[in-house]
Design a protein around this motif. Structure first.
Motif, PDB file in Angstrom:
ATOM      1  N   LEU A  86      39.693  36.323  35.814  1.00  0.00           N
ATOM      2  CA  LEU A  86      40.558  35.933  35.087  1.00  0.00           C
ATOM      3  C   LEU A  86      41.447  36.796  34.343  1.00  0.00           C
ATOM      4  CD1 LEU A  86      41.106  33.356  32.965  1.00  0.00           C
ATOM      5  CD2 LEU A  86      39.337  34.284  31.536  1.00  0.00           C
ATOM      6  N   ALA A  87      41.007  37.895  33.794  1.00  0.00           N
ATOM      7  CA  ALA A  87      41.675  39.157  33.357  1.00  0.00           C
ATOM      8  C   ALA A  87      42.958  39.502  34.302  1.00  0.00           C
ATOM      9  CB  ALA A  87      40.807  40.287  33.039  1.00  0.00           C
ATOM     10  N   LYS A  88      42.642  39.769  35.368  1.00  0.00           N
ATOM     11  CA  LYS A  88      43.488  40.189  36.401  1.00  0.00           C
ATOM     12  C   LYS A  88      44.566  39.251  36.788  1.00  0.00           C
ATOM     13  CE  LYS A  88      43.746  42.101  41.076  1.00  0.00           C
ATOM     14  NZ  LYS A  88      44.220  40.961  42.205  1.00  0.00           N
ATOM     15  N   ALA A  89      44.433  37.959  36.755  1.00  0.00           N
ATOM     16  CA  ALA A  89      44.991  36.955  36.980  1.00  0.00           C
ATOM     17  C   ALA A  89      46.131  36.707  35.864  1.00  0.00           C
ATOM     18  CB  ALA A  89      44.437  35.411  37.046  1.00  0.00           C
ATOM     19  N   PHE A  90      45.911  37.380  34.917  1.00  0.00           N
ATOM     20  CA  PHE A  90      46.997  37.283  33.598  1.00  0.00           C
ATOM     21  C   PHE A  90      47.580  38.623  33.479  1.00  0.00           C
ATOM     22  CE2 PHE A  90      44.788  33.250  32.781  1.00  0.00           C
ATOM     23  CZ  PHE A  90      45.941  32.428  32.314  1.00  0.00           C
ATOM     24  N   GLY A  91      47.329  39.392  34.331  1.00  0.00           N
ATOM     25  CA  GLY A  91      47.977  41.055  34.233  1.00  0.00           C
ATOM     26  C   GLY A  91      47.023  41.939  33.558  1.00  0.00           C
ATOM     27  N   GLY A  92      45.786  41.883  33.330  1.00  0.00           N
ATOM     28  CA  GLY A  92      44.843  42.606  32.852  1.00  0.00           C
ATOM     29  C   GLY A  92      44.489  43.539  33.872  1.00  0.00           C
ATOM     30  N   LYS A  93      43.740  44.753  33.562  1.00  0.00           N
ATOM     31  CA  LYS A  93      43.422  45.643  34.634  1.00  0.00           C
ATOM     32  C   LYS A  93      41.945  45.956  34.885  1.00  0.00           C
ATOM     33  CE  LYS A  93      45.981  49.569  35.854  1.00  0.00           C
ATOM     34  NZ  LYS A  93      46.576  50.787  35.602  1.00  0.00           N
ATOM     35  N   VAL A  94      41.459  46.022  36.129  1.00  0.00           N
ATOM     36  CA  VAL A  94      40.011  46.008  36.344  1.00  0.00           C
ATOM     37  C   VAL A  94      39.877  47.190  37.060  1.00  0.00           C
ATOM     38  CG1 VAL A  94      37.840  44.993  37.286  1.00  0.00           C
ATOM     39  CG2 VAL A  94      39.630  43.572  35.997  1.00  0.00           C
ATOM     40  N   GLU A  95      38.644  48.012  36.683  1.00  0.00           N
ATOM     41  CA  GLU A  95      38.459  49.483  37.553  1.00  0.00           C
ATOM     42  C   GLU A  95      36.948  49.594  37.613  1.00  0.00           C
ATOM     43  OE1 GLU A  95      40.350  52.538  35.708  1.00  0.00           O
ATOM     44  OE2 GLU A  95      42.578  51.999  36.587  1.00  0.00           O
ATOM     45  N   PRO A  96      36.531  50.277  38.574  1.00  0.00           N
ATOM     46  CA  PRO A  96      35.276  50.719  38.690  1.00  0.00           C
ATOM     47  C   PRO A  96      34.631  51.481  37.309  1.00  0.00           C
ATOM     48  CG  PRO A  96      36.248  51.496  40.567  1.00  0.00           C
ATOM     49  CD  PRO A  96      37.366  51.077  39.487  1.00  0.00           C
TER      50      PRO A  96
END
Ligand code: XMP
Length: 509
Positions: A86-96
């Motif tokens: 969800l966060a990624k879909a709105f432009g957020g960033k996910v990392e290990p």
């Protein structure tokens, strides 16, 4: 009636989310994460819940956020992977990240309806390697843990919410309250899903589907098939026939009990005793898969013969329940190693010339029990122990003979009786006796005896996929063992199975 659409991103807890939501009185159904809206067109979505999953959102083929959710005018909750996607879909960033597995303390940062009535800090269950490290501009952080500074998020309209922890698991304190807050304070849904509505809906569906067609229903004496028969009686009395095949591999006095329950409920039953046929076919067979195959095929043969004799029938009613449906869908996607072939009395092949009706297809076991109670199914059936389709054939290791069936029936009955006397029948989720193909030396009345070894099994499990062996009190085991060896001359030794699943399975064959 509004429904919660749960999208499955592959978490082991996806089914649990559906159960929790239903327990709160909102109808929920599970769909693959990439389901098209046509697949749930028959439902009126009140919310979408995205489950956790094993992937990482930044991997090339990672499951993505369904685009149609941007336009759906209902709140969306992402859990674990669901929050990250969800966060990624709105432009957020996910990392290990450093990973968080197990219990930790969650701190509420922003008062939000989803945390209504909860303390500022509570214990939650985490299971993630990746972290959301930056938020889309329209989002706010609602809470954090020590290792995860962004552990709960929402957009400013509370239309899209994310929780990094798992509110659906028991280890999360207030998990139930959080889901209830989401459903009732964020989505403004109402409690509509309850046993009487389930019965009403099922009856209506059976009537619409069958019209004037006759229905044949295999009854095994288990909870699911009995509840199916009671539902048919309410929906289409006089238009269906329950068929009960005695395989000779049933539990102690089971056939009498099934007959009595149906008679008391004024339901006509067609009963055939095929025990000699089944025992004859099993003669000399020791391989478990072979036994399962023989029992399964013979059952179909008898069933088809009787159906022809009593027909014509347009429909076949089966007591398939929701976990079976989800599991078989799962099997279509994954190629899991076959551990054993499960034969279910309900699992008749599609080559039989019937249309299927499965009135319990969307229900969990506890819901089946609840509606069974409402329909007047006696408690002794509703609280019945699970029993494999091939019956005692897979609890008698080695060759199945009439003598050995009788020995096991009596021993198993004593075991059941003593557990009930000790009022422990609700503690293990399953318990039964197994007759082993070895003999052991004993002494009876100063004489050497050489008799069978019997194993007792009791397990605690939630889903029957994994199980822990259950520590029954020693004085109870002592009593059971002493009664069995005293009352059944052929048994000289009783042992207790202390293996969990895995590495063992629940049944011995
Ligand atoms: P296992 O032995 O696979 O058992 O750990 C898990 C659960 O399934 C039941 N079981 C069966 N149920 N047909 C059924 O309908 C079968 O062939 C069968 N084999 C096992 C078992 O009793 C346990 O509850």
């Amino acid at each position: 009636m509004k429904a919660a659409i749960v999208l499955d991103f592959g978490s082991q807890y996806s089914q649990l989310i559906v159960r929790r939501v239903r327990e709160l009185g909102v109808y929920a159904e599970l769909f693959p994460h990439d389901a098209s809206p046509e697949q749930f067109a028959h439902l009126d979505p009140g919310t979408f819940i995205l489950s956790g999953g094993p992937a990482s959102v930044y991997e090339p083929d990672a499951p993505s956020f369904p685009a149609y959710l941007f336009d759906f005018q209902v709140p969306v909750l992402g859990i674990c992977y669901g929050m990250q996607v969800l966060a990624k879909a709105f432009g957020g960033k996910v990392e290990p990240g450093q990973g968080e597995f197990g219990g930790t303390t969650f701190r509420v940062i922003e008062n939000h309806p989803v945390f209504h009535g909860l303390p500022q800090e509570f214990h939650v269950w985490m299971s993630h390697g990746d972290n959301v490290i930056s938020l889309p501009s329209s989002f706010q952080i609602l809470g954090r843990t020590q290792a995860c500074p962004i552990a709960a998020i929402s957009d400013l309209n509370s239309h899209f919410l994310g929780l990094q922890f798992h509110p659906e698991v028991e280890h999360t304190e207030f998990g139930r309250e959080i889901l209830a807050n989401f459903l009732f304070r964020v989505c403004h849904l109402t409690k509509e899903w309850n046993p009487s509505l389930i019965v009403e809906k099922a009856i209506q569906e059976i009537r619409e589907r069958t019209k004037n067609g006759r229905v044949l229903c295999a009854i095994s004496g288990g909870v699911d098939s009995t509840v199916t028969v009671f539902l048919l009686k309410r929906a289409i009395p006089g238009q269906f026939l329950p068929l009960f095949v005695n395989t000779g591999l049933l539990r102690y006095q089971e056939e009498e009990q099934v007959k009595k329950v149906l008679k008391d409920a004024d339901i006509d039953l067609h009963y055939v005793d095929e025990s000699s046929k089944f025992l004859g076919a099993l003669q000399g067979v020791t391989d478990p898969e072979e036994k399962r195959k023989i029992v399964g095929n013979l059952f179909i043969e008898v069933f088809a013969r009787e159906a022809k004799k009593l027909g014509p029938f347009e429909f076949l009613a089966q007591g398939t329940i929701y976990p079976d449906v989800i599991e078989s869908r799962g099997k279509e996607r994954k190629t899991a190693d076959k551990i054993k072939t499960h034969h279910n009395v309900g699992g008749l092949p599609e080559v039989l010339p019937f249309k299927l009706i499965e009135p319990l297809r969307y229900l969990f076991k506890d819901e089946v029990r609840q509606i069974g109670q409402l329909l007047g199914v006696p408690a002794e059936i509703l609280n019945r122990q699970p029993f494999p389709g091939p019956g005692l054939a897979v609890r008698i290791l080695g060759e199945v003979t009439k003598e050995r069936v009788e020995i096991l029936k009596r021993a198993d009955f004593i075991y059941q009786e003593e557990i009930k006397r000790a009022q422990l029948e609700r503690r293990p989720d399953q318990y039964f006796a197994v007759l082993l193909p070895v003999k052991a030396v004993g002494v009876t009345g100063d004489r050497r005896a050489y008799g069978y070894v019997l194993a007792l099994r009791a397990v605690r499990t939630k889903d029957f996929m994994t199980a822990d062996w259950f520590p029954l009190p020693l004085d109870l085991l002592k009593k059971v063992s002493s009664r069995i060896c005293n009352e059944i001359r052929e048994i000289t030794r009783v042992v207790y199975d202390v293996t969990s699943k895995p590495p063992a399975t629940i049944e011995w064959e």
